[in-house]
Scaffold this motif. Structure first.
Motif, mmCIF file in Angstrom:
data_model
loop_
_atom_site.group_PDB
_atom_site.id
_atom_site.type_symbol
_atom_site.label_atom_id
_atom_site.label_comp_id
_atom_site.label_asym_id
_atom_site.label_seq_id
_atom_site.Cartn_x
_atom_site.Cartn_y
_atom_site.Cartn_z
ATOM 1 N N UNK A 305 71.431 75.074 14.693
ATOM 2 C CA UNK A 305 72.780 75.545 15.021
ATOM 3 C C UNK A 305 73.756 74.385 15.213
ATOM 4 N N UNK A 306 73.236 73.149 15.160
ATOM 5 C CA UNK A 306 74.083 71.965 15.318
ATOM 6 C C UNK A 306 74.390 71.392 13.945
ATOM 7 N N UNK A 307 75.652 71.409 13.583
ATOM 8 C CA UNK A 307 76.067 70.934 12.276
ATOM 9 C C UNK A 307 75.653 69.471 12.076
ATOM 10 N N UNK A 308 75.130 69.164 10.887
ATOM 11 C CA UNK A 308 74.680 67.836 10.458
ATOM 12 C C UNK A 308 73.314 67.429 11.005
ATOM 13 N N UNK A 309 72.668 68.314 11.740
ATOM 14 C CA UNK A 309 71.305 68.026 12.202
ATOM 15 C C UNK A 309 70.287 68.945 11.525
ATOM 16 N N UNK A 310 70.643 69.475 10.363
ATOM 17 C CA UNK A 310 69.749 70.410 9.675
ATOM 18 C C UNK A 310 68.422 69.743 9.306
ATOM 19 N N UNK A 311 68.472 68.506 8.821
ATOM 20 C CA UNK A 311 67.221 67.800 8.489
ATOM 21 C C UNK A 311 66.385 67.557 9.742
ATOM 22 N N UNK A 312 67.044 67.158 10.801
ATOM 23 C CA UNK A 312 66.356 66.924 12.069
ATOM 24 C C UNK A 312 65.670 68.201 12.541
ATOM 25 N N UNK A 313 66.327 69.345 12.337
ATOM 26 C CA UNK A 313 65.749 70.636 12.737
ATOM 27 C C UNK A 313 64.417 70.877 12.035
ATOM 28 N N UNK A 314 64.357 70.614 10.733
ATOM 29 C CA UNK A 314 63.104 70.808 9.989
ATOM 30 C C UNK A 314 62.047 69.802 10.411
ATOM 31 N N UNK A 315 62.425 68.543 10.516
ATOM 32 C CA UNK A 315 61.449 67.526 10.910
ATOM 33 C C UNK A 315 60.849 67.848 12.279
ATOM 34 N N UNK A 316 61.693 68.296 13.196
ATOM 35 C CA UNK A 316 61.243 68.581 14.555
ATOM 36 C C UNK A 316 60.399 69.858 14.641
ATOM 37 N N UNK A 317 60.840 70.896 13.930
ATOM 38 C CA UNK A 317 60.272 72.236 14.151
ATOM 39 C C UNK A 317 59.084 72.573 13.276
ATOM 40 N N UNK A 318 58.845 71.805 12.217
ATOM 41 C CA UNK A 318 57.757 72.145 11.297
ATOM 42 C C UNK A 318 56.452 71.419 11.622
ATOM 43 N N UNK A 319 56.329 70.889 12.837
ATOM 44 C CA UNK A 319 55.153 70.056 13.120
ATOM 45 C C UNK A 319 53.861 70.847 13.310
ATOM 46 N N UNK A 320 53.954 72.158 13.362
ATOM 47 C CA UNK A 320 52.724 72.974 13.391
ATOM 48 C C UNK A 320 52.507 73.737 12.078
ATOM 49 N N UNK A 321 53.316 73.441 11.076
ATOM 50 C CA UNK A 321 53.094 74.020 9.752
ATOM 51 C C UNK A 321 51.992 73.230 9.037
ATOM 52 N N UNK A 322 51.285 73.882 8.117
ATOM 53 C CA UNK A 322 50.210 73.237 7.354
ATOM 54 C C UNK A 322 50.529 73.318 5.863
ATOM 55 N N UNK A 323 50.067 72.336 5.117
ATOM 56 C CA UNK A 323 50.368 72.279 3.688
ATOM 57 C C UNK A 323 49.820 73.477 2.925
ATOM 58 N N UNK A 324 48.746 74.090 3.456
ATOM 59 C CA UNK A 324 48.166 75.250 2.771
ATOM 60 C C UNK A 324 48.750 76.579 3.249
#
Length: 426
Positions: A305-324
């Motif tokens: 929701x913070x403009x210009x931090x969209x990349x940071x949002x993914x880097x921060x929030x996807x740390x429990x996602x798995x490649x499979x």
């Protein structure tokens, strides 16, 4: 050349304020509503723009020292007996950020009654703290199950009874003059309050340099980590590990700084997780794990929701996602997980395995790296990141532990019960 990054300051404050109040629907937008009230009272009092900004920033984060969801709810429902503790913790956190430091006295005294004030109401710190104190009371008196306009008279009457004791008469008069418009109450209770403050609030259209955001992120990291000894320095360690891996990958300094920011924010959603789950030394039950799974969802929602931090949002929030695709909560697969998120996932696992917890010692490097390699071999996490970590494991581990030690030193110097007790009598 280092590319400077600027972010909308109002957007950052509103989103982080929202995140802190996500703990329970009964306190949603509490700080944001208080910010609206102090803004309106400040205008009525004809305070300078700079004082109104200070009041507004203080109000948006005034409960930052309430460390757990339980603490926040007890404060909101007038059940907390030790009111001063969260004020002292909040003051320390505000003092650690140059942008917030001028508002630190307001945080310390935002629950101080007028009858206990020693300085005159003409003192800017006293008047502003009284305004914030009144705003906090008004917001907590609002019933969320009743129409707001039907509560105007009851709340106003209650505030009048507190004149001379809890509030200075001048502050009560400010409130009466400000709140006689139905518009005031309708704005205050509106589901569109975030947008209203973003467009029109005291910090509107102010772009702040990256370092201000980074310093605020370090405060939020402390808020996340210090609420439990089980994870007391985890985010600090993850941020350092992720930044070092990004540097070794050959990324520019801008990306390294953004990755450290993402590391400080990566567990932001844990602010809504009960301590009983965070501090459980054994395996979580299925129901407890389901509750835990939401934390990265809220990390993403707040940061995105913070403009210009969209990349940071993914880097921060996807740390429990798995490649499979077997991770959580978004179930994304490799093609939707960028390199930054892959680095963060490895940094999070490595830090969790190697850091000491109250119930167990940190794992030796070779064993931790073995677990990471096994996950990489099974298609869960990025093999290149694991290999890079293995090449620099000793150096990275030493720097991570040094960063965590510094964070723990801050905690022991400012946040232990003994230190807080000292400050209460100071």
């Amino acid at each position: 050349m280092l590319r400077e990054i600027y972010v909308d300051l109002n957007n950052v404050f509103l989103s982080l304020s929202d995140a802190i109040d996500l703990a329970n629907p009964s306190i949603a937008c509490h700080q944001m509503r208080c910010a609206y009230i102090v803004w309106q009272l400040g205008k009525t009092a004809k305070l300078s723009k700079e004082r109104i900004k200070r009041l507004y920033m203080a109000a948006l984060l005034h409960d930052i020292g309430a460390m757990t969801p339980k603490d926040k709810i007890r404060l909101h429902t007038f059940e907390e007996s030790d009111i001063l503790a969260h004020c002292l913790r909040g003051e320390v956190l505000f003092q650690s950020v140059p942008l917030l430091a001028p508002a630190a006295p307001l945080i310390r005294h935002h629950h101080r009654n007028w009858s206990d004030c020693e300085a005159p109401i003409g003192d800017p710190d006293v008047l502003d703290a009284q305004i914030l104190h009144l705003a906090d009371w008004v917001e907590r008196l609002i019933r969320r199950d009743a129409f707001i306009l039907s509560q105007m008279e009851v709340i106003t009457t209650q505030i009048r009874t507190m004149e001379h004791t809890v509030f200075h008469p001048d502050v009560v008069e400010l409130f009466i003059r400000t709140s006689d418009r139905e518009e005031f109450w309708l704005d205050l209770s509106s589901t569109r309050l975030y947008g209203l403050l973003l467009r029109n609030g005291p910090l509107r259209s102010i772009e702040t340099p990256f370092e201000d955001i980074a310093s605020i992120a370090r405060v939020i990291q402390k808020l996340i980590d210090f609420r439990s000894p089980f994870t007391a320095t985890h985010s600090a360690g993850v941020a350092e590990c992720a930044a070092l891996l990004t540097e070794h990958f050959g990324y520019m300094e801008t990306e390294v700084r953004l990755m450290r920011l993402a590391g400080h924010f990566h567990d932001l959603g844990k602010l809504i997780i009960p301590n009983a789950i965070l501090e459980k030394p054994g395996k979580l039950t299925r129901e407890e794990f389901q509750v835990m799974k939401q934390h990265t969802y809220f990390t993403y929602e707040v940061l995105n929701s913070i403009d210009r931090l969209e990349r940071v949002a993914e880097w921060a929030a996807f740390h429990h996602e798995k490649l499979d695709g077997t991770g959580y909560p978004f179930r994304v697969r490799a093609e939707k997980i960028n390199t930054g998120a892959r680095i963060m996932a490895v940094a999070d696992i490595f830090t969790a395995l190697t850091e000491d917890r109250p119930y167990r010692a940190g794992m030796p490097l070779d064993k931790a790296l073995g677990i990471l390699k096994n996950q990489a071999d099974n298609g869960k996490i990025e093999p290149r990141v694991v290999s890079l970590l293995g090449d620099h494991a000793k150096e990275i581990s030493q720097q991570v532990k040094a960063t965590q030690l510094e964070s723990m030193r801050f905690y022991t110097e400012h946040f232990t019960d003994a230190v807080l007790a000292e400050h209460q009598v100071a």
